[in-house]
Scaffold this motif. Sequence first.
Motif, short mmCIF file in Angstrom:
data_model
loop_
_atom_site.label_atom_id
_atom_site.label_comp_id
_atom_site.label_asym_id
_atom_site.label_seq_id
_atom_site.Cartn_x
_atom_site.Cartn_y
_atom_site.Cartn_z
N VAL A 205 0.84 -1.21 0.00
CA VAL A 205 0.00 0.00 0.00
C VAL A 205 0.87 1.25 0.00
O VAL A 205 1.86 1.35 0.72
CB VAL A 205 -0.98 0.01 1.19
N GLY A 206 0.49 2.19 -0.85
CA GLY A 206 1.23 3.43 -0.98
C GLY A 206 2.35 3.39 -1.99
O GLY A 206 2.94 4.43 -2.31
N MET A 207 2.67 2.20 -2.50
CA MET A 207 3.75 2.06 -3.48
C MET A 207 3.15 1.95 -4.88
O MET A 207 1.94 1.76 -5.04
CB MET A 207 4.58 0.81 -3.16
N THR A 208 4.01 2.03 -5.88
CA THR A 208 3.51 1.90 -7.25
C THR A 208 2.95 0.50 -7.51
O THR A 208 2.10 0.31 -8.38
CB THR A 208 4.63 2.20 -8.27
N GLU A 209 3.42 -0.49 -6.73
CA GLU A 209 2.95 -1.87 -6.90
C GLU A 209 1.65 -2.16 -6.16
O GLU A 209 1.18 -3.30 -6.13
CB GLU A 209 4.02 -2.85 -6.40
N GLN A 210 1.05 -1.16 -5.56
CA GLN A 210 -0.11 -1.35 -4.68
C GLN A 210 -1.20 -2.22 -5.32
O GLN A 210 -1.55 -2.07 -6.48
CB GLN A 210 -0.70 0.02 -4.33
N ILE A 211 -1.72 -3.16 -4.49
CA ILE A 211 -2.85 -4.00 -4.89
C ILE A 211 -3.90 -3.90 -3.79
O ILE A 211 -3.56 -4.02 -2.60
CB ILE A 211 -2.44 -5.48 -5.03
N THR A 212 -5.15 -3.71 -4.15
CA THR A 212 -6.22 -3.67 -3.15
C THR A 212 -7.39 -4.53 -3.61
O THR A 212 -7.70 -4.59 -4.80
CB THR A 212 -6.72 -2.23 -2.91
N LEU A 213 -8.02 -5.18 -2.65
CA LEU A 213 -9.24 -5.94 -2.88
C LEU A 213 -10.15 -5.74 -1.68
O LEU A 213 -9.67 -5.60 -0.54
CB LEU A 213 -8.94 -7.43 -3.04
N SER A 214 -11.44 -5.74 -1.91
CA SER A 214 -12.39 -5.59 -0.80
C SER A 214 -13.71 -6.23 -1.17
O SER A 214 -14.00 -6.46 -2.34
CB SER A 214 -12.60 -4.11 -0.46
N GLY A 215 -14.50 -6.51 -0.13
CA GLY A 215 -15.82 -7.07 -0.34
C GLY A 215 -16.21 -7.99 0.79
O GLY A 215 -15.44 -8.19 1.75
#
Length: 248
Positions: A205-215
């Motif tokens: 998180v916060g980096m160019t490689e950031q990945i997020t998922l939610s649900g």
Amino acid sequence: MIELLLVGIGTGNPEHLTLQAIRALNSADLILIPRKGPDKDDLAGLRRAICAEVVTNPAVTLAEFDLPVRDETIADYRRRVDHWHDAIARVWAGTIAAHPGARRAALLVWGDPSLYDSTLRIAARLSPAPKITVIPGITSLQALTAAHAIPVNEIGAPFTVTTGRRLRDEGFPPGVDTCAVMLDGECSFRALPMEGLHIWWGAYVGMTEQITLSGPLPGVAAKIVETRAEARARHGWIMDIYILRRGT
């Protein structure tokens, strides 16, 4: 007396550094850069890149050292960690001693030295004891809530910050509807009754490689496990964090 600056650097994004952090790094005689082996050279590389971008004082020396490996043959977890921290403190002391002219040494601390980080505990092992100055940084929890554009808690409600190990062994923390989970290498949310839980997950998180998922957790748990494994294989390391909330 040596002054040891523990500088929170956020999650590897130079834009996470505060003005206080930049000034502190430029005031140091020595900046310590840990190396965690070839599979995690990105971490040392990010610290080098941060220094290259913000350190303008030509008198600052960068000193790299190999971080000791934790001895996984020690069965007791607390004793295993204490043994590891003792070894790290010895390496810090040796690296600083190799630069006898340094009066102020700095360590770039991923996130913030105050939240689920052992830098302060390791620093307390140094002898003679240095003067310790802490420069706070953006934590991964802040970066996660910003990435998902959510508050960490409901109105007037408490929340718990815990580890994957405790979530797996003890279940969802009692007395709260929201918990933030750090240091979870096993996707311990799989050990919970998933119905009625919502998850906000993020890696890098916060980096160019950031990945997020939610649900809703029952619908995204398998996707998170798969995505996490793929990202770790691709980069050789991963730092992730997530928030679980009941009744969402």
